[in-house]
Design an enzyme around this catalytic site. Structure first.
Site, PDB file in Angstrom:
ATOM      1  N   GLY A 131      -7.998  -2.433  -0.536  1.00 23.41           N
ATOM      2  CA  GLY A 131      -8.314  -1.344  -0.829  1.00 23.41           C
ATOM      3  C   GLY A 131      -7.568  -0.579  -2.095  1.00 23.41           C
ATOM      4  O   GLY A 131      -6.637  -1.243  -2.674  1.00 23.41           O
ATOM      5  N   VAL A 152      -5.613   2.990  -3.841  1.00 25.35           N
ATOM      6  CA  VAL A 152      -5.004   4.232  -3.295  1.00 25.35           C
ATOM      7  C   VAL A 152      -5.008   5.359  -4.513  1.00 25.35           C
ATOM      8  O   VAL A 152      -4.982   5.241  -5.522  1.00 25.35           O
ATOM      9  CB  VAL A 152      -3.406   3.672  -3.191  1.00 25.35           C
ATOM     10  N   GLY A 199      -4.510  -5.145  -1.462  1.00 33.03           N
ATOM     11  CA  GLY A 199      -5.343  -6.345  -1.174  1.00 33.03           C
ATOM     12  C   GLY A 199      -6.381  -6.017  -0.377  1.00 33.03           C
ATOM     13  O   GLY A 199      -7.659  -6.751  -0.337  1.00 33.03           O
ATOM     14  N   ASP A 230       5.978  -8.156   5.714  1.00 32.97           N
ATOM     15  CA  ASP A 230       5.606  -8.328   4.088  1.00 32.97           C
ATOM     16  C   ASP A 230       6.336  -7.128   3.706  1.00 32.97           C
ATOM     17  O   ASP A 230       5.910  -6.484   2.978  1.00 32.97           O
ATOM     18  CB  ASP A 230       4.127  -7.751   3.973  1.00 32.97           C
TER      19      ASP A 230
END
Length: 869
Positions: free
Chosen positions: A534, A536, A532, A681
């Site tokens: 960035g 990785v 959401g 989350d």
């Protein structure tokens, strides 16, 4: 006669005056002299008013003389004088007796309790700021020459400076005894914790005469069976004295403002707990027994308990279960037996790491020997079954040898110490041969594969050189000087402290160039996914450590708060089932988090099959025809495939271990960490798997910190993922630990069925996964939902039990859902009785988008944003 009455009246007035003089309230004093008494409505206060001495009432009408913290509410009592001899009403009082001791008198004037006899000429009773009540001679000017002190007679609490153990010269002992009912009845309870000075000293927690828990011996840093007890942690210093005169344990504080205590409770099976007073409440830092492996002799002789395994009991190399039938039923109490009989002249030793040493009541020990000398001595002594260091500090010192069975062992993931166990040479040799055979096989396969891909090596080399030339042309990528980099690191730390208000963190800082090199300039080839706020990337540091780097998108408006929140939370949380944060980078406009790299990525990628990207290279060699040169070409094709190749690896045992590991991680967040953390989350893409399929909870970007006493909160900004959010959170913005329990329940059912809650609907297109499981549960056909890829390697009762637990966790009303401590108990217990589940939340299909808002799952962290309702 009239004169007589006049004199009598004067006498009565004089007696009454003297009486009131003697009972002058002592609330502002820390001492009681021989001319004063202390009644049930009076107290002594220590000099700095830290502690109070006075009377309190138990659960009945009885009165007890005790010491408690003066300014802490609710009242926290740390010592009780007459715990088994209460005063029956409010007319009792305390005074210094004629023999120089002090005595507690009941309403009849008879002694209910007294201290030891003394011969003090001018005795005074004083309450110190340490919480120690002392009797001393007022004419004695020394500060520690006490005739009697309460620290010599502990009840259920250890305070800084109080010593527990044995005075071997006098044969006297100090130990803890729990209250009959914690917080209600201070009389002596059933639980005790005592130091055993035989062999290598260690402490035992008992219920009456039955051993419940063993601390393990002192290894120089702490008790080997209490990994959380570390010296100089949280402002505490632990001390252990063991010589010919005494065996004593104590602890001290390095910060005078700290208020720590260690107590023995009477709750359930009795617990040895350490608390610290922080911001208006008692915070529990550790407790024992903390898990199933802490219970005494859980796996019997030669059995090793591993809390991360399922079943938790296993036999060491060279051993097999003594009772295989009971072992299959997860009862390891009979322990293990050797595969091969010992032969003293040829025996070898198996090296075990991170071990809680076996019981040490009957061992040989020598504090001056080295480990090599210890091993040689054990080798020569045919009765020696194992050996280890006594002290693990500075490379280890001292020798302890076991001459009989090894009992009550367990292994840890990081703590513990080394143990060397005697095995028959055949048992060690066979294992070595198998390892060598596997190595030969691996080498052979590698060489074969190398021959097959030799033609592609040249292409990969040319591609790499081409990318290096491209990177060299990128402005700002040229390596900066060492001094310039160090200045940037210093600036970044200051920026992090001043601008981000995160000065309380001890977190390594990475400079931008280091992460750029590690990720090959954030190459697309190293991209693991996108969340959401960035992307990785996978990377490798110069020293070889693999990492995962989450790079905050510069265009993300929501990422700053999540970035700060995640750093603040995860750097303070340490648990084997939580992802580990290695450091961060803040330079210029860049914000990055550096995590441990987990080989198996997210649980969802294996469980459901997620989208992965790979390159297929084609090297086309055109045949030389009619004087044409050889042409080389490669085509980069990005192909979407479901990464389900590892799905068969998720047999039932691994899936149960994943469920249990997630539950332990959540219990740590909700109860056992310094802070109560609500994740908000939880989903399968935020459960990462290491190379052994051990689960780790990740993504704390939208997590919230609760006070220990806070139960729920409300927000107008709903964040999370549909299908995992509890009804009260998705609809009204109310969240609590029960919100995480709902998400956990969804994951349990997804792990069992191999289907997503948000993407599964039955044939009638009305029920999602929760509703479908609920329908099958009522029809008695729940086992038909089991993922077919599991095969037949499962126990029906265990699967049904897990479905039952999953349904209990996803009940519509938060108050109906269990806590994670109850879930752990239900998972680890085989008791058949569980409460009947009620209707799950969101069991009917909703008209919401089927895609997950603005982000997809990635290897490390995902933050999924949803608009508030």
């Amino acid at each position: 006669m009239r004169i007589f009455f006049t004199h009598l009246n004067y006498f009565i007035i004089l007696v009454i005056s003297c009486f009131f003089f003697f009972i002058t309230p002592s609330t502002s004093l820390d001492t009681l002299t021989g001319t004063q008494i202390l009644t049930t409505n009076q107290t002594l206060l220590s000099k700095n008013q830290t502690f109070a001495l006075g009377f309190f009432r138990g659960s009945n009408t009885n009165y007890y003389l005790g010491i408690w913290y003066n300014n802490i509410n609710p009242q926290t009592i740390v010592w009780v004088a007459n715990r088994d001899n209460p005063v029956d009403n409010s007319t009792g009082y305390l005074k210094i007796g004629d023999n120089g001791n002090f005595v507690l008198l009941n309403s009849s004037g008879n002694p209910a309790w007294s201290s030891n006899q003394t011969s003090a000429k001018n005795p005074v009773l004083q309450l110190l700021d340490t919480g120690n009540l002392v009797l001393k001679d007022s004419s004695d000017k020394t500060n520690n020459n006490y005739l009697w002190q309460s620290f010599d007679y502990p009840t259920d609490t250890v305070l800084p400076g109080m010593k527990i153990g044995w005075n071997l010269d006098t044969g006297t002992e100090k130990h803890l005894t729990s209250w009959k009912v914690t917080g209600e009845d201070p009389s002596s309870g059933d639980f005790t914790i005592k130091l055993d000075y035989h062999g290598l000293p260690e402490a035992f927690l008992r219920k009456n005469q039955t051993i419940i828990f063993r601390t393990g011996p002192w290894n120089g840093e702490g008790y080997s069976g209490i990994p959380a007890m570390k010296d100089n942690i949280d402002g505490l210093k632990f001390n252990f004295t063991y010589d010919e005169h005494s065996v004593l344990y104590s602890f001290s504080i390095t910060e005078p403002s700290l208020l720590p205590r260690i107590i023995l409770t009477s709750d359930t099976d009795g617990e040895f707990q350490r608390y610290m007073w922080i911001q208006g409440s008692w915070n529990k830092f550790w407790y024992q027994p903390a898990d199933q492996c802490d219970y005494y002799r859980q796996c019997g002789p030669y059995g090793v308990c591993d809390e991360n395994a399922s079943p938790i009991c296993k036999c060491m190399q060279g051993f097999r279960p003594k009772n295989q039938e009971a072992w299959n039923l997860r009862d390891g109490s009979d322990g293990c037996v050797r595969n091969t009989a010992l032969n003293c002249s040829t025996d070898k030793f198996l090296h075990l790491e991170h071990t809680k040493l076996p019981e040490t009541s009957s061992v040989f020990m020598n504090k001056s020997m080295t480990l090599d000398e210890c091993g040689s001595l054990c080798k020569r002594n045919c009765s020696c079954t194992a050996y280890a260091n006594i002290d693990i500090r500075n490379g280890g010192s001292g020798c302890v040898m076991w001459l009989g069975q090894l009992v009550d062992m367990r292994v840890y993931s990081t703590d513990g110490q080394d143990l060397y166990v005697r095995l028959a040479a055949a048992d060690i040799g066979s294992t070595s041969s198998n390892k060598n055979h596997r190595v030969v096989q691996a080498v052979g396969i590698t060489l074969s594969a190398l021959v097959l891909v030799l033609g592609l090596v040249a292409i990969c080399y040319l591609m790499k050189k081409s990318k290096q030339r491209s990177r060299a042309a990128i402005p700002g990528f040229v390596r900066r000087s060492h001094d310039w980099i160090m200045n940037e690191v210093v600036f970044s730390r200051k920026h992090l402290r001043d601008e981000r208000n995160m000065d309380d963190l001890e977190l390594p800082m990475f400079d931008f160039d280091t992460l750029t090199m590690a990720t090959n300039n954030f190459s697309q080839d190293n991209k693991l996914g996108e969340g959401g706020f960035g992307r990785v990337y996978r990377g490798r540091l110069i020293e070889g450590q693999e990492i995962a780097v989450k790079r905050l998108s510069k265009k993300s408006g929501q990422g700053n708060e999540e970035f700060k929140n995640e750093v603040k939370l995860i750097v303070k949380l340490q648990h084997q089932n939580l992802v580990r944060l290695l450091g961060c980078c803040i330079e210029k406009d860049e914000k990055m988090l550096v995590y441990e790299y987990l080989e198996n990525r997210g649980l969802d990628s294996i469980l459901f099959g997620s989208i992965v990207y790979f390159n297929i290279f084609f090297f086309l060699i055109m045949i030389y025809i009619c004087f044409t040169l050889i042409l080389s070409l490669y085509v980069l094709i990005i192909t979407n495939v479901a990464d389900k190749s590892k799905r068969p690896l998720l047999d039932w045992e691994r899936r149960f271990n994943i469920i249990y590991g997630i539950a332990k991680g959540l219990l740590y967040l909700h109860q056992d960490s310094r802070y109560r953390i609500i994740h908000r989350d939880l989903k399968t893409s935020n459960i990462l798997l290491d190379n052994e399929m051990n689960p780790k909870i990740s993504d704390f970007g939208i997590a919230r910190i609760f006070d220990k006493n806070q139960m729920q909160a409300k927000t107008l900004r709903i964040v999370g993922t549909y299908g995992y959010m509890s009804p009260e959170y998705a609809m009204d913005g109310n969240f609590s630990i029960k919100s995480d329990v709902f998400s956990f329940g969804v994951m349990v059912l997804e792990i069992i069925t191999g289907k997503k809650n948000r993407e599964f609907y039955s044939d009638n297109n009305e029920l999602n996964l929760l509703g479908n499981v609920w329908r099958h549960w009522h029809e008695g056909t729940a086992l038909t939902l089991l993922d077919p890829s599991i095969g037949n390697s499962y126990t029906e009762a265990e699967v049904v039990r897990c479905i039952h637990i999953g349904l209990l966790c996803v009940q519509e009303h938060a108050e109906d859902r269990p806590t994670m401590s109850s879930v752990i108990l239900m998972l680890s217990s085989e008791t058949p009785s569980l409460p009947n589940p009620k209707t799950p939340g969101f069991s009917i299909k909703k008209n919401h988008p089927k895609t997950e808002s603005s982000s997809s799952s990635v290897n490390q962290v995902t933050v999924t944003m949803l608009d508030a309702r």
